[in-house]
Design a protein around this motif. Structure first.
Motif, PDB file in Angstrom:
ATOM      1  N   ASP A   1       0.828  -1.212   0.000  1.00 43.40           N
ATOM      2  CA  ASP A   1       0.000   0.000   0.000  1.00 43.40           C
ATOM      3  C   ASP A   1       0.862   1.262   0.000  1.00 43.40           C
ATOM      4  O   ASP A   1       0.566   2.229  -0.715  1.00 43.40           O
ATOM      5  CB  ASP A   1      -0.946   0.024   1.210  1.00 43.40           C
ATOM      6  CG  ASP A   1      -2.046  -1.028   1.134  1.00 43.40           C
ATOM      7  OD1 ASP A   1      -2.264  -1.594   0.030  1.00 43.40           O
ATOM      8  OD2 ASP A   1      -2.679  -1.284   2.178  1.00 43.40           O
ATOM      9  N   ALA A   2       1.925   1.264   0.782  1.00 40.88           N
ATOM     10  CA  ALA A   2       2.801   2.435   0.854  1.00 40.88           C
ATOM     11  C   ALA A   2       3.508   2.677  -0.476  1.00 40.88           C
ATOM     12  O   ALA A   2       3.618   3.822  -0.930  1.00 40.88           O
ATOM     13  CB  ALA A   2       3.824   2.257   1.974  1.00 40.88           C
ATOM     14  N   VAL A   3       3.960   1.607  -1.118  1.00 45.49           N
ATOM     15  CA  VAL A   3       4.634   1.749  -2.410  1.00 45.49           C
ATOM     16  C   VAL A   3       3.648   2.247  -3.458  1.00 45.49           C
ATOM     17  O   VAL A   3       3.960   3.155  -4.246  1.00 45.49           O
ATOM     18  CB  VAL A   3       5.292   0.420  -2.837  1.00 45.49           C
ATOM     19  CG1 VAL A   3       5.772   0.476  -4.282  1.00 45.49           C
ATOM     20  CG2 VAL A   3       6.446   0.072  -1.900  1.00 45.49           C
ATOM     21  N   ALA A   4       2.448   1.694  -3.458  1.00 48.45           N
ATOM     22  CA  ALA A   4       1.428   2.141  -4.415  1.00 48.45           C
ATOM     23  C   ALA A   4       1.118   3.620  -4.205  1.00 48.45           C
ATOM     24  O   ALA A   4       1.000   4.387  -5.166  1.00 48.45           O
ATOM     25  CB  ALA A   4       0.167   1.293  -4.273  1.00 48.45           C
ATOM     26  N   TRP A   5       0.990   4.034  -2.947  1.00 49.78           N
ATOM     27  CA  TRP A   5       0.716   5.443  -2.645  1.00 49.78           C
ATOM     28  C   TRP A   5       1.864   6.331  -3.146  1.00 49.78           C
ATOM     29  O   TRP A   5       1.647   7.361  -3.770  1.00 49.78           O
ATOM     30  CB  TRP A   5       0.516   5.636  -1.146  1.00 49.78           C
ATOM     31  CG  TRP A   5       0.351   7.078  -0.777  1.00 49.78           C
ATOM     32  CD1 TRP A   5      -0.789   7.813  -0.814  1.00 49.78           C
ATOM     33  CD2 TRP A   5       1.386   7.969  -0.344  1.00 49.78           C
ATOM     34  NE1 TRP A   5      -0.534   9.101  -0.425  1.00 49.78           N
ATOM     35  CE2 TRP A   5       0.791   9.231  -0.132  1.00 49.78           C
ATOM     36  CE3 TRP A   5       2.751   7.824  -0.111  1.00 49.78           C
ATOM     37  CZ2 TRP A   5       1.517  10.328   0.304  1.00 49.78           C
ATOM     38  CZ3 TRP A   5       3.470   8.921   0.320  1.00 49.78           C
ATOM     39  CH2 TRP A   5       2.851  10.162   0.520  1.00 49.78           C
TER      40      TRP A   5
ATOM     41  N   GLY B   1       1.288  10.794  -4.223  1.00 46.63           N
ATOM     42  CA  GLY B   1       2.521  10.607  -3.474  1.00 46.63           C
ATOM     43  C   GLY B   1       3.717  11.320  -4.069  1.00 46.63           C
ATOM     44  O   GLY B   1       4.743  11.456  -3.434  1.00 46.63           O
ATOM     45  N   MET B   2       3.601  11.797  -5.293  1.00 50.53           N
ATOM     46  CA  MET B   2       4.713  12.451  -5.964  1.00 50.53           C
ATOM     47  C   MET B   2       4.773  13.928  -5.592  1.00 50.53           C
ATOM     48  O   MET B   2       3.751  14.587  -5.522  1.00 50.53           O
ATOM     49  CB  MET B   2       4.574  12.315  -7.491  1.00 50.53           C
ATOM     50  CG  MET B   2       4.540  10.853  -7.968  1.00 50.53           C
ATOM     51  SD  MET B   2       6.020   9.940  -7.560  1.00 50.53           S
ATOM     52  CE  MET B   2       7.176  10.724  -8.643  1.00 50.53           C
ATOM     53  N   PRO B   3       5.968  14.453  -5.340  1.00 50.03           N
ATOM     54  CA  PRO B   3       6.081  15.876  -5.031  1.00 50.03           C
ATOM     55  C   PRO B   3       5.715  16.709  -6.259  1.00 50.03           C
ATOM     56  O   PRO B   3       5.938  16.291  -7.394  1.00 50.03           O
ATOM     57  CB  PRO B   3       7.548  16.060  -4.670  1.00 50.03           C
ATOM     58  CG  PRO B   3       8.242  14.846  -5.172  1.00 50.03           C
ATOM     59  CD  PRO B   3       7.231  13.761  -5.317  1.00 50.03           C
ATOM     60  N   SER B   4       5.129  17.861  -6.006  1.00 56.08           N
ATOM     61  CA  SER B   4       4.748  18.730  -7.135  1.00 56.08           C
ATOM     62  C   SER B   4       5.991  19.376  -7.730  1.00 56.08           C
ATOM     63  O   SER B   4       6.967  19.635  -7.042  1.00 56.08           O
ATOM     64  CB  SER B   4       3.758  19.794  -6.664  1.00 56.08           C
ATOM     65  OG  SER B   4       4.347  20.550  -5.614  1.00 56.08           O
TER      66      SER B   4
END
Length: 79
Positions: A65-69, A75-78
């Motif tokens: 779940d953490a990897v998927a997020w 989860g990606m920085p802007s």
């Protein structure tokens, strides 16, 4: 051979003992019939990570779940 236990429950193993068994940094500890039995073990990095995850109560599903997020747009920085 004698080894004195400190007030912090620490023992120093004599060099002759660690040389004889090829001791590493970690030992498996068991109590058998009132005796403490130390067995040197080699910890793999993955074993240490698994132990830490177990300490936090995390399992494979939590990691997935953490990897998927982290891989999702949320989860990606802007940029």
């Amino acid at each position: 051979m004698l080894a004195k236990m400190t007030t912090k429950n620490q023992l120093t193993l004599p060099k002759s003992v660690t040389t004889a068994v090829g001791a590493g940094d970690y030992f498996d500890i068991q109590v058998r019939n009132g005796q403490i039995v130390l067995t040197p073990v080699r910890i793999q990095r993955a074993d240490a990570i698994r132990a830490k995850l177990a300490e936090f109560g995390l399992d494979e599903r939590d990691i997935d779940d953490a990897v998927a997020w982290a891989r999702s747009a949320k989860g990606m920085p802007s940029e």
